[in-house]
Design an enzyme around this catalytic site. Structure first.
Site, mmCIF file in Angstrom:
data_model
loop_
_atom_site.group_PDB
_atom_site.id
_atom_site.type_symbol
_atom_site.label_atom_id
_atom_site.label_comp_id
_atom_site.label_asym_id
_atom_site.label_seq_id
_atom_site.Cartn_x
_atom_site.Cartn_y
_atom_site.Cartn_z
ATOM 1 N N ARG A 102 56.223 87.984 31.981
ATOM 2 C CA ARG A 102 55.048 87.511 32.713
ATOM 3 C C ARG A 102 55.133 85.999 32.836
ATOM 4 O O ARG A 102 55.308 85.302 31.837
ATOM 5 C CB ARG A 102 53.763 87.885 31.975
ATOM 6 C CG ARG A 102 53.613 89.364 31.701
ATOM 7 C CD ARG A 102 52.192 89.723 31.367
ATOM 8 N NE ARG A 102 51.392 89.702 32.576
ATOM 9 C CZ ARG A 102 51.393 90.669 33.485
ATOM 10 N NH1 ARG A 102 52.120 91.748 33.332
ATOM 11 N NH2 ARG A 102 50.647 90.561 34.567
ATOM 12 N N GLU A 153 56.132 69.532 25.468
ATOM 13 C CA GLU A 153 55.508 68.934 26.665
ATOM 14 C C GLU A 153 56.481 67.967 27.317
ATOM 15 O O GLU A 153 57.103 67.150 26.639
ATOM 16 C CB GLU A 153 54.220 68.213 26.280
ATOM 17 C CG GLU A 153 53.088 69.176 25.982
ATOM 18 C CD GLU A 153 51.808 68.462 25.589
ATOM 19 O OE1 GLU A 153 51.814 67.229 25.451
ATOM 20 O OE2 GLU A 153 50.796 69.161 25.422
ATOM 21 N N TYR A 196 56.894 73.113 20.447
ATOM 22 C CA TYR A 196 56.140 72.329 21.435
ATOM 23 C C TYR A 196 57.103 71.451 22.219
ATOM 24 O O TYR A 196 57.967 70.788 21.627
ATOM 25 C CB TYR A 196 55.095 71.429 20.754
ATOM 26 C CG TYR A 196 53.698 71.826 21.131
ATOM 27 C CD1 TYR A 196 53.305 71.836 22.467
ATOM 28 C CD2 TYR A 196 52.772 72.216 20.171
ATOM 29 C CE1 TYR A 196 52.033 72.223 22.834
ATOM 30 C CE2 TYR A 196 51.495 72.610 20.528
ATOM 31 C CZ TYR A 196 51.129 72.614 21.852
ATOM 32 O OH TYR A 196 49.869 73.007 22.212
#
Ligand code: DSN
Length: 427
Positions: free
Chosen positions: A236, A57, A55
């Site tokens: 992608r 952020e 993670y």
């Protein structure tokens, strides 16, 4: 890593079987969807790496979680590489997709209710360019410009007229089904005339731009968005380039504005794709995509199809089926070709009399077959196989024969060295 052994899972044989089935499909059928490609083993390895466990952020040096020393380097490298590749002042590599990138730009540059302007969806625009059911159409007042009915090309007198009439705060250039060069300079001039910002959606052509096969919009546009998985041949995902003056607003609009934690495994894969696209071989690849599209376009004409704008400057073409068979819809043609081993998509062309669900046209692209190593010499065979498949509709034996020919052609051009299908024929 593409073999059934690599896909084996002790606990999930169902997914393993499906993964193998998709691998077999990709190896034995023609991939002519203009927005698809075969990404490299290195890109896939990064996309399937331990970075998916993290993670992070925030942005490099400013994270909401600990343990991001490595991730910071990965993201900084991706940013540096993409800025160098496109000559951009600022880059945000976190958008999960092209739609996420476009949404973040609108959040950064517009207020709800502001007017923006983009290409009509039924003439080549994208759903995020103001389709009423999309967020872009619901939160912003999108107006549209179209292409000239006769030339089927962008008519800048018309673009200017719509811009002067509606005075949008943002002009969106770029397309999802347009087979000609999109020149950013006249868009810039029109934007300057009305004091608008210019966003260029380069999703389809990012690889052509990186490889020098399409002029770059970066010097002209305030913001350029693109996906990394089409002609650019990466994982992608999405990306935003901008002028420095918009950098803070763009970053804030991506996180925390519209996304949470970035997909760090995909960011690493993007970094690899940016490196690959900076290599000399990628210039050859980009040029070959266009040569192949032009050769396929000429061959399709010889087989009795009409092409929108009579040809292509880029990686795709829009085929009008009506001169070939006036009763054949794009929907039906897509279904017939799917059974025969050709993957492509139905598409309206400008002023198509049929609905977007039926269409009278097909969109065909050459990025994938070019990655496989096919050249202009192979394009007439592809055109004749498409014609043969359409003529063989509902005739199982003839369709099976076309399908075998297609599988034989694909077997000559394996996209992944040493990886072969587990089925002798895709039937
Ligand atoms: N950009 C679309 C395509 O061209 O296939 C997908 O959103």
């Amino acid at each position: 890593m593409y073999t059934s052994t690599a896909f084996t899972s002790e606990h999930d044989t169902e997914i393993n079987t499906l993964l193998q089935g998709e691998l077999d499909r990709q190896l034995t059928t023609l991939q002519l969807i203009a927005s698809e490609n075969f990404t490299s083993p290195q890109v896939m390895r990064a996309a399937g790496s331990v970075l998916t466990n993290k993670y992070s952020e925030g942005y490099p040096g400013k994270r909401y979680y600990g343990g991001n020393r490595v991730i910071d380097h990965v993201e900084a490298l991706a940013i540096d590489r993409v800025k160098a590749l496109f000559g951009a002042e600022h880059a945000n590599v976190q958008p999960h997709s092209g739609a996420s990138a476009n949404t973040a730009v609108y959040l950064a540059l517009l207020k709800p209710g502001d007017t923006a302007m983009g290409l009509r969806l039924d003439q080549g625009g994208h759903i995020t360019h103001g389709l009423p059911v999309s967020l872009s159409g619901q939160f912003y007042n999108f107006v549209s410009y179209g292409v000239d009915e006769k030339t089927e090309r962008i008519d800048f007198d018309h673009v200017r007229q719509v811009a002067l009439e509606h005075r949008p705060k943002l002009i969106v250039a770029g397309a999802t089904a347009y087979s000609r060069i999109v020149d950013a300079q006249p868009f810039r001039e029109i934007a300057d005339e009305i004091g608008a910002l210019l966003m260029f959606d380069a999703a389809h052509i990012a690889g052509l731009i990186a490889g020098g096969a399409h002029p770059s919009p970066v010097p002209y546009a305030d913001v350029v968005t693109f996906t990394t998985h089409k002609t650019l041949r990466g994982p992608r995902g999405g990306c935003i380039l901008s002028k420095t003056q918009h950098a803070a607003a763009i970053d804030k609009a991506v996180f925390p504005g519209s996304q949470g934690g970035p997909l760090d495994h995909v960011v690493a894969a993007k970094a690899i794709a940016f490196f690959e696209a900076s290599q000399p071989a990628f210039r050859t690849y980009a040029a070959q995509i266009v040569k192949n599209a032009q050769a396929l376009a000429e061959a399709m004409k010889r087989e009795g199809f009409r092409l929108c704008t009579d040809g292509t400057d880029n990686h795709l073409m829009l085929v009008d089926l009506r001169p070939f068979d006036k009763d054949l819809t794009g929907k039906r043609a897509q279904e017939i070709l799917d059974v025969a081993g050709v993957s492509l998509n139905k598409n309206q062309f400008p002023y198509d009399p049929r609905s977007p669900f039926q269409t009278s046209g097909l969109r065909i692209g050459t990025p994938s077959v070019t990655t496989q190593g096919m050249t202009e010499a192979d394009m007439p065979l592809i055109a004749s196989l498409i014609k043969a498949a359409l003529l063989a509709a509902d005739d199982e034996a003839r369709t099976a024969s076309v399908r075998d020919e297609i599988a034989a052609l694909c077997a000559k051009f394996p996209p992944y060295s040493g990886v072969t299908s587990t089925v002798s024929s895709a039937a």
